[in-house]
Design an enzyme around this catalytic site. Sequence first.
Site, PDB file in Angstrom:
ATOM      1  N   GLU A 154     -31.768  10.938  25.034  1.00 52.62           N
ATOM      2  CA  GLU A 154     -31.972   9.535  24.701  1.00 52.62           C
ATOM      3  C   GLU A 154     -32.656   9.438  23.356  1.00 52.62           C
ATOM      4  O   GLU A 154     -33.544  10.245  23.059  1.00 52.62           O
ATOM      5  CB  GLU A 154     -32.924   8.890  25.715  1.00 52.62           C
ATOM      6  CG  GLU A 154     -32.282   8.094  26.790  1.00 52.62           C
ATOM      7  CD  GLU A 154     -33.339   7.476  27.710  1.00 52.62           C
ATOM      8  OE1 GLU A 154     -32.963   7.136  28.820  1.00 52.62           O
ATOM      9  OE2 GLU A 154     -34.521   7.354  27.328  1.00 52.62           O
TER      10      GLU A 154
ATOM     11  N   GLU B  87     -36.958  -0.644  35.042  1.00 60.12           N
ATOM     12  CA  GLU B  87     -37.798  -0.354  33.881  1.00 60.12           C
ATOM     13  C   GLU B  87     -36.990  -0.430  32.589  1.00 60.12           C
ATOM     14  O   GLU B  87     -35.870   0.080  32.526  1.00 60.12           O
ATOM     15  CB  GLU B  87     -38.420   1.047  34.005  1.00 60.12           C
ATOM     16  CG  GLU B  87     -39.349   1.178  35.192  1.00 60.12           C
ATOM     17  CD  GLU B  87     -40.147   2.480  35.183  1.00 60.12           C
ATOM     18  OE1 GLU B  87     -41.197   2.505  35.849  1.00 60.12           O
ATOM     19  OE2 GLU B  87     -39.719   3.459  34.532  1.00 60.12           O
TER      20      GLU B  87
ATOM     21  N   ARG C 289     -38.535   1.592  45.231  1.00 59.93           N
ATOM     22  CA  ARG C 289     -39.649   1.556  46.186  1.00 59.93           C
ATOM     23  C   ARG C 289     -40.626   0.472  45.752  1.00 59.93           C
ATOM     24  O   ARG C 289     -40.482  -0.095  44.670  1.00 59.93           O
ATOM     25  CB  ARG C 289     -40.380   2.904  46.173  1.00 59.93           C
ATOM     26  CG  ARG C 289     -40.760   3.269  44.739  1.00 59.93           C
ATOM     27  CD  ARG C 289     -41.695   4.415  44.624  1.00 59.93           C
ATOM     28  NE  ARG C 289     -41.676   5.001  43.303  1.00 59.93           N
ATOM     29  CZ  ARG C 289     -42.364   4.552  42.258  1.00 59.93           C
ATOM     30  NH1 ARG C 289     -43.142   3.494  42.372  1.00 59.93           N
ATOM     31  NH2 ARG C 289     -42.276   5.153  41.080  1.00 59.93           N
TER      32      ARG C 289
END
Lengths: 447, 78
Positions: free
Chosen positions: A200, A275, A292
Amino acid sequence: MSPLSTVLIANRGEIALRILRACHQLGLRTVVVYSTADRDAPYVRHADQAVHIGPSAAGKSYLSTEAIVRAAREVGADAVHPGYGFLSERASFAEAVRDAGLTFVGPSPEVIAEMGDKAVARGLAERAGVPTVPGTQGGPLDDAVAAAATVGYPVLVKAAAGGGGRGIRQAEDENELREAFPGASQEAATAFGDPTVYVEKQLLRARHVEVQVLADTHGNVVHCFDRECSLQRRRQKILEEAPSPAVAPECRLELAGAAVRLAREVGYVSAGTVEFLLDEDGKFYFIEMNTRIQVEHPITEAVTGVDLVAEQLRVAAGDSLSWRQEDITLRGAAIECRINAEDPSADFAPSPGQITRLELPGGPGVRVDTALSQGDVVSPYYDSLVMKLVVSGRDRAEALARTRQALQELTIDGVATTADLHRRLINEPELARGDYHTSWLEGYLAR
Amino acid sequence: MRTLKAPMPGVFYRRPSPGDPVFVEEGAPVEVGQTIGLIEVMKNFNQLKADAAGTVTRFLLEDEDEVMIGQDVVELEE
């Protein structure tokens, strides 16, 4: 909530207590599992039933799928809530719970597995029309080198099966990439059981911003706005706030909408966090989804009024979400200080030990999530998080002022904690202005 | 003979990760500073190193045992 009556809480400490409270408030029976080290923990006594599942070492207790599923069957639980950490994002655990005929409080094992493979998750985000950080979705070194040449250095080499900030290496140029890649792959194989790594572009001075989503089994997906999580040390969050001071009001719904699109695309169910990195131009890029409940969920609860854990339980029972999107509004601001038993003056060395004195702050907008009482022992066997100080106000200035006061009132003696660092941070002008990014804290600590 | 004690409480490991061979077998020689085990405390892994050259005569703990600060871990013959 008829299909559920007994929930087994497969976790410990403050999050076990948080889940227990939500269960009891909804009229559900609770069973907590505990290790030898947690035998005398006060929260264990609040449960309707407690089951000893093994010795203190987490590998033989809170990380033992077999011990937890056996306990759930023995006590006749209908559902298992995994909390965060431990087994919460292991697809094999969710599958074992399902195979035992029990309800897993979270998404399906299939979705956990898809999102757990960060390279696959990037592909799914692209399919949902959610921008991702430029890079690859896996493949050999030559693909990584070609991609890095296109997107520009520095780049990050990340383990596909990693996450939570683990398994990441940086490369400033092609030589470093060629050097880092094989080691990263081998490390990924050892640590996560999968050698796949992807590349990335490293966004400098970027912000870490995440969106809370909730989804039920009836096709409803809502968001509860965003959280700012850029104050990190070694990719571990130290202080979070909601909403993010970096997200422009006109971009807020666009960001949240992207998170909802991804959740819909993958058939997400329960609470989840999407995110993003936000660059200096205000453009956002998907990085990963956490399947979660999140440590920092209380700041979202503080600014929306949504009880996220209660919604997880409703969804697990087969009910619809009790909130419609149009009823979820952003009110004020909230800050969470993660109080860890670590010594900021000794390179954050772990500091287990006995709490000899504990004085908690109070007043309007102050919430303390902790499982500790004075005299309790902070055990060396588990995560160092001992308390979450969550403070809210009608706006960011009020939340900051209340946090400053709350930190002054807080006393924890017997172990070193990060509270002293928080006391310093909360008075920093950059923090007060909301002017920080993911590398800011490490620079600050090096001053 | 000397006994190496745990400098911190936690969980003791004899291997770098579960599938790997042990750092050192009983009866094997070690150099000063050689890693002979790990102690995990609050998810941090700390290397336990030999403080003298010699031979590892016996481990007083099993792999993955809990360990207290100051507890005897291993015996070394100098």
